[in-house]
Design a protein around this motif. Structure first.
Motif, PDB file in Angstrom:
ATOM      1  N   UNK A   1       0.865  -1.180   0.000  1.00 22.36           N
ATOM      2  CA  UNK A   1       0.000   0.000   0.000  1.00 22.36           C
ATOM      3  C   UNK A   1       0.900   1.228   0.000  1.00 22.36           C
ATOM      4  N   UNK A   2       0.742   2.085  -1.018  1.00 21.97           N
ATOM      5  CA  UNK A   2       1.596   3.258  -1.192  1.00 21.97           C
ATOM      6  C   UNK A   2       0.709   4.493  -1.273  1.00 21.97           C
ATOM      7  N   UNK A   3       0.960   5.466  -0.388  1.00 19.77           N
ATOM      8  CA  UNK A   3       0.125   6.660  -0.357  1.00 19.77           C
ATOM      9  C   UNK A   3       0.949   7.843   0.134  1.00 19.77           C
ATOM     10  N   UNK A   4       0.634   9.022  -0.364  1.00 19.10           N
ATOM     11  CA  UNK A   4       1.285  10.243   0.092  1.00 19.10           C
ATOM     12  C   UNK A   4       0.656  10.733   1.383  1.00 19.10           C
ATOM     13  N   UNK A   5       1.492  11.307   2.235  1.00 20.97           N
ATOM     14  CA  UNK A   5       0.974  11.982   3.426  1.00 20.97           C
ATOM     15  C   UNK A   5       0.313  13.300   3.014  1.00 20.97           C
ATOM     16  N   UNK A   6       1.009  14.076   2.152  1.00 24.93           N
ATOM     17  CA  UNK A   6       0.469  15.294   1.566  1.00 24.93           C
ATOM     18  C   UNK A   6       0.634  15.170   0.055  1.00 24.93           C
ATOM     19  N   UNK A   7      -0.418  15.383  -0.699  1.00 23.43           N
ATOM     20  CA  UNK A   7      -0.387  15.136  -2.136  1.00 23.43           C
ATOM     21  C   UNK A   7       0.253  16.311  -2.872  1.00 23.43           C
ATOM     22  N   UNK A   8       1.215  15.980  -3.729  1.00 20.75           N
ATOM     23  CA  UNK A   8       2.089  16.984  -4.327  1.00 20.75           C
ATOM     24  C   UNK A   8       1.354  17.943  -5.254  1.00 20.75           C
ATOM     25  N   UNK A   9       0.274  17.509  -5.858  1.00 18.11           N
ATOM     26  CA  UNK A   9      -0.405  18.349  -6.842  1.00 18.11           C
ATOM     27  C   UNK A   9      -1.459  19.239  -6.201  1.00 18.11           C
ATOM     28  N   UNK A  10      -2.238  18.686  -5.299  1.00 15.25           N
ATOM     29  CA  UNK A  10      -3.371  19.420  -4.739  1.00 15.25           C
ATOM     30  C   UNK A  10      -3.086  20.032  -3.372  1.00 15.25           C
ATOM     31  N   UNK A  11      -2.044  19.550  -2.675  1.00 17.95           N
ATOM     32  CA  UNK A  11      -1.751  20.074  -1.352  1.00 17.95           C
ATOM     33  C   UNK A  11      -2.678  19.568  -0.267  1.00 17.95           C
ATOM     34  N   UNK A  12      -3.512  18.606  -0.571  1.00 20.04           N
ATOM     35  CA  UNK A  12      -4.400  18.015   0.421  1.00 20.04           C
ATOM     36  C   UNK A  12      -3.668  16.905   1.171  1.00 20.04           C
ATOM     37  N   UNK A  13      -4.095  16.648   2.395  1.00 25.38           N
ATOM     38  CA  UNK A  13      -3.352  15.727   3.260  1.00 25.38           C
ATOM     39  C   UNK A  13      -4.196  14.528   3.662  1.00 25.38           C
ATOM     40  N   UNK A  14      -3.513  13.380   3.761  1.00 24.48           N
ATOM     41  CA  UNK A  14      -4.137  12.148   4.241  1.00 24.48           C
ATOM     42  C   UNK A  14      -3.746  11.973   5.704  1.00 24.48           C
ATOM     43  N   UNK A  15      -4.731  12.075   6.580  1.00 23.32           N
ATOM     44  CA  UNK A  15      -4.454  12.107   8.012  1.00 23.32           C
ATOM     45  C   UNK A  15      -4.635  10.769   8.716  1.00 23.32           C
ATOM     46  N   UNK A  16      -5.160   9.770   8.047  1.00 25.39           N
ATOM     47  CA  UNK A  16      -5.533   8.527   8.725  1.00 25.39           C
ATOM     48  C   UNK A  16      -4.381   7.527   8.754  1.00 25.39           C
ATOM     49  N   UNK A  17      -3.188   7.980   9.164  1.00 24.26           N
ATOM     50  CA  UNK A  17      -2.036   7.084   9.177  1.00 24.26           C
ATOM     51  C   UNK A  17      -2.196   5.989  10.221  1.00 24.26           C
ATOM     52  N   UNK A  18      -2.809   6.317  11.345  1.00 26.72           N
ATOM     53  CA  UNK A  18      -3.009   5.315  12.381  1.00 26.72           C
ATOM     54  C   UNK A  18      -3.899   4.178  11.917  1.00 26.72           C
ATOM     55  N   UNK A  19      -5.013   4.521  11.282  1.00 23.60           N
ATOM     56  CA  UNK A  19      -5.917   3.495  10.778  1.00 23.60           C
ATOM     57  C   UNK A  19      -5.251   2.660   9.688  1.00 23.60           C
ATOM     58  N   UNK A  20      -4.451   3.311   8.851  1.00 22.45           N
ATOM     59  CA  UNK A  20      -3.774   2.575   7.791  1.00 22.45           C
ATOM     60  C   UNK A  20      -2.705   1.651   8.370  1.00 22.45           C
ATOM     61  N   UNK A  21      -1.994   2.113   9.382  1.00 20.39           N
ATOM     62  CA  UNK A  21      -0.957   1.283  10.002  1.00 20.39           C
ATOM     63  C   UNK A  21      -1.540   0.017  10.611  1.00 20.39           C
ATOM     64  N   UNK A  22      -2.792   0.062  11.035  1.00 22.67           N
ATOM     65  CA  UNK A  22      -3.426  -1.121  11.624  1.00 22.67           C
ATOM     66  C   UNK A  22      -3.549  -2.265  10.622  1.00 22.67           C
ATOM     67  N   UNK A  23      -3.489  -1.942   9.331  1.00 27.16           N
ATOM     68  CA  UNK A  23      -3.620  -2.958   8.286  1.00 27.16           C
ATOM     69  C   UNK A  23      -2.292  -3.681   8.043  1.00 27.16           C
ATOM     70  N   UNK A  24      -1.179  -3.011   8.346  1.00 24.26           N
ATOM     71  CA  UNK A  24       0.146  -3.514   7.978  1.00 24.26           C
ATOM     72  C   UNK A  24       0.535  -4.755   8.779  1.00 24.26           C
ATOM     73  N   UNK A  25       1.200  -5.698   8.097  1.00 19.80           N
ATOM     74  CA  UNK A  25       1.713  -6.923   8.709  1.00 19.80           C
ATOM     75  C   UNK A  25       3.076  -7.238   8.100  1.00 19.80           C
ATOM     76  N   UNK A  26       3.998  -7.824   8.871  1.00 20.86           N
ATOM     77  CA  UNK A  26       5.287  -8.216   8.293  1.00 20.86           C
ATOM     78  C   UNK A  26       5.141  -9.145   7.102  1.00 20.86           C
ATOM     79  N   UNK A  27       4.112  -9.997   7.111  1.00 20.63           N
ATOM     80  CA  UNK A  27       3.891 -10.909   5.991  1.00 20.63           C
ATOM     81  C   UNK A  27       3.111 -10.240   4.853  1.00 20.63           C
ATOM     82  N   UNK A  28       2.687  -9.023   5.047  1.00 15.15           N
ATOM     83  CA  UNK A  28       1.944  -8.263   4.055  1.00 15.15           C
ATOM     84  C   UNK A  28       0.510  -8.021   4.508  1.00 15.15           C
ATOM     85  N   UNK A  29      -0.038  -6.881   4.135  1.00 17.48           N
ATOM     86  CA  UNK A  29       0.567  -5.867   3.272  1.00 17.48           C
ATOM     87  C   UNK A  29       1.583  -4.989   3.995  1.00 17.48           C
ATOM     88  N   UNK A  30       2.534  -4.470   3.224  1.00 19.23           N
ATOM     89  CA  UNK A  30       3.443  -3.442   3.714  1.00 19.23           C
ATOM     90  C   UNK A  30       2.879  -2.083   3.327  1.00 19.23           C
TER      91      UNK A  30
END
Length: 389
Positions: free
Chosen positions: A156-185
């Motif tokens: 899973x690949x996502x920007x924290x702040x998007x380079x074109x629009x300047x809008x930000x993705x704030x849900x890093x905590x919720x996204x981190x809950x999905x991550x596992x050493x066996x995948x997804x990274x």
């Protein structure tokens, strides 16, 4: 909040005294400290010669790791590795997946390093990429998290702040809950967040990769990018350089060994002068008490004043543009630039450049970046130049 600190940028400002540089989000002007750091890199190379790398790995890199770790709230600086560009890290992480094609979740708003590479991986049959549209952005986080939780992806690949629009993705905590050493990274591209806004990764550092660099808001130019790699994720990247051989190694008997910390992502010889510039710039900012919060407050005040001029019609035809990431009390999550969308964005940027006013443009979006070396008189000049379009 701080005022303009032109005294920290005398060399860059004197090099082009008539220029109004409103691209601090792109090629940020270098502070005088960066020049001092560059000279120190040369002096150290002359002084240490063949033993330069002992000094680099013994002093320069640990200092840079410390600056980055403190800025991002990382509990362990040894999770950080440096390279000349973030593309290097994309290749190394991708090489660690054992299955093909790699199933990737991303967005339609990622920077060109990932956008182009992902398209090529798809062409070669090495990846299948699902891209979640950024717009409408009000529902983006919800839609992206829903896709991430679907269990269909390896990476899973996502920007924290998007380079074109300047809008930000704030849900890093919720996204981190999905991550596992066996995948997804999970890889977060933090280039437009690092030193642009306060970022605390302490709660997610054990689960997400984070990459950024010193080219933009860290004021130190190209060549100094970094990767934070959580323990246990991608322990043996296939694309690997000989720098990863130094330290305590793990691996199968007779096989290629890797460091257990972030050093497993080291490449090979690279120009470390960017790290000298970065260290020197950070030291000077610390001496001056210029935190990311203080610098951002100054930049935001300039952005808000320019936004008012645009909306009130004092900036000429820009009143017709859509402000994608407005400065607003209820929308604190944004980049340190204003992004205005309009079919004439490219023409406006070119016309401003002809007046020695530097902005930049991405498709139909013109971006105005604000920083420490701009004051009220610079803003007045920008507004006047826009009004004359």
């Amino acid at each position: 909040m701080t005022g303009a600190r032109k005294d920290l940028f005398t060399r860059a400002l004197a090099a082009a005294p008539g220029r109004l540089h409103f691209a601090a989000h792109s090629h940020h002007l270098w502070p005088d400290a960066g020049f001092e750091g560059q000279v120190q890199a040369w002096d150290d190379a002359a002084r240490h010669a063949d033993r330069k790398w002992d000094h680099v790995f013994g002093a320069v890199i640990p200092e840079a790791q410390g600056h980055v770790a403190r800025e991002l709230g990382l509990p362990d600086p040894s999770t950080l590795t440096f390279s000349s560009n973030t593309h290097d890290f994309l290749l190394r992480i991708f090489s660690g997946f054992e299955r093909r094609p790699v199933r990737i979740l991303s967005t339609d708003g990622e920077f060109h390093s990932f956008r182009r590479q992902a398209q090529r991986w798809e062409e070669a049959g090495r990846a299948v990429v699902e891209r979640v549209p950024l717009q409408p952005f009000a529902t983006f986080a919800e839609r992206f998290l829903e896709a991430a939780r679907g269990g269909r992806h390896d990476w899973i690949v996502v920007s924290h702040v998007f380079f074109r629009t300047g809008q930000a993705f704030e849900a890093l905590g919720e996204l981190a809950d999905v991550a596992r050493p066996e995948g997804p990274w999970v890889l977060v591209d933090g280039y437009h967040g690092f030193m642009a806004r306060r970022t605390d990764l302490s709660a997610v550092a054990d689960r997400i990769f984070y990459t950024a660099g010193v080219y933009k808001y860290a004021m130190s130019g190209e060549g100094g990018c970094f990767l934070h790699a959580p323990d246990g994720f991608c322990p043996r990247p296939v694309v690997t350089g000989w720098f990863a051989e130094f330290g305590d190694l793990d691996g199968p008997p007779g096989g290629v060994g890797y460091r257990a910390d972030g050093g497993r992502f080291w490449g090979a010889t690279f120009d470390v002068s960017a790290l000298y510039r970065f260290n020197a710039a950070r030291r000077r900012l610390d001496v001056e008490g210029l935190t990311t919060e203080a610098i951002s407050a100054h930049a935001t005040s300039l952005a808000a004043a320019f936004q008012s001029a645009v909306r009130e019609g004092r900036a000429g035809p820009l009143v017709e543009a859509e402000i994608l990431n407005p400065v607003a009390a209820d929308q604190p999550a944004r980049a340190r630039f204003l992004a205005l969308r309009h079919p004439q964005a490219k023409a406006w940027s070119e016309a401003l450049l002809a007046r020695n006013v530097v902005t930049d443009v991405r498709d139909d979006v013109i971006r105005f970046g604000f920083g420490l070396y701009q004051g009220d008189e610079d803003l007045d000049g920008l507004i006047a130049a826009c009004a004359a379009l």
